[in-house]
Design a protein around this motif. Structure first.
Motif, PDB file in Angstrom:
ATOM      1  N   LYS A   1      11.962   0.672   2.728  1.00 22.90           N
ATOM      2  CA  LYS A   1      10.557   1.056   2.427  1.00 22.90           C
ATOM      3  C   LYS A   1      10.411   1.706   1.047  1.00 22.90           C
TER       4      LYS A   1
ATOM      5  N   GLU B   1       8.732   0.384  -2.571  1.00 23.67           N
ATOM      6  CA  GLU B   1       7.618   1.014  -2.999  1.00 23.67           C
ATOM      7  C   GLU B   1       7.675   1.243  -4.529  1.00 23.67           C
TER       8      GLU B   1
ATOM      9  N   PRO C   1       5.155  -0.938  -6.830  1.00 27.12           N
ATOM     10  CA  PRO C   1       4.304  -0.063  -6.391  1.00 27.12           C
ATOM     11  C   PRO C   1       2.870  -0.353  -6.106  1.00 27.12           C
TER      12      PRO C   1
ATOM     13  N   ASP D   1       1.119  -3.466  -1.129  1.00 24.42           N
ATOM     14  CA  ASP D   1       0.967  -2.894   0.266  1.00 24.42           C
ATOM     15  C   ASP D   1       2.295  -3.327   1.053  1.00 24.42           C
ATOM     16  N   TRP D   2       3.197  -2.509   1.474  1.00 27.68           N
ATOM     17  CA  TRP D   2       4.319  -2.932   2.067  1.00 27.68           C
ATOM     18  C   TRP D   2       4.056  -2.662   3.846  1.00 27.68           C
TER      19      TRP D   2
END
Length: 71
Positions: free
Chosen positions: A13, A17, A21, A24-25
């Motif tokens: 995660k 990110e 950046p 949206d993961w």
């Protein structure tokens, strides 16, 4: 000697990110198992939309830039 390299979901995660950046993961991360084995990276990438391939992840780990660096 052969090592089984794995990443905790939290490290993946943070890695995603930091690399992407503006993406949206959340949905992808929720679908991943708690431990992500690098040997299964391609399978998870195909199934869940993870970027890169296993070989590239190996190169990142060798350079100290893979998910394990983001624990």
């Amino acid at each position: 000697m052969s090592y089984k390299i794995h990443y905790p979901k939290s490290a993946v995660k943070k890695f995603l990110e930091s690399r992407f950046p503006n993406t949206d993961w959340k949905e992808v991360i929720e679908e991943l198992p708690p431990i992500i084995w690098r040997s299964r990276w391609n399978e998870l990438a195909d199934k869940h939309g993870l970027p890169f391939r296993k070989g590239y992840m190996q190169n990142l780990d060798s350079d100290g830039c893979g998910p394990a660096s983001f624990i």
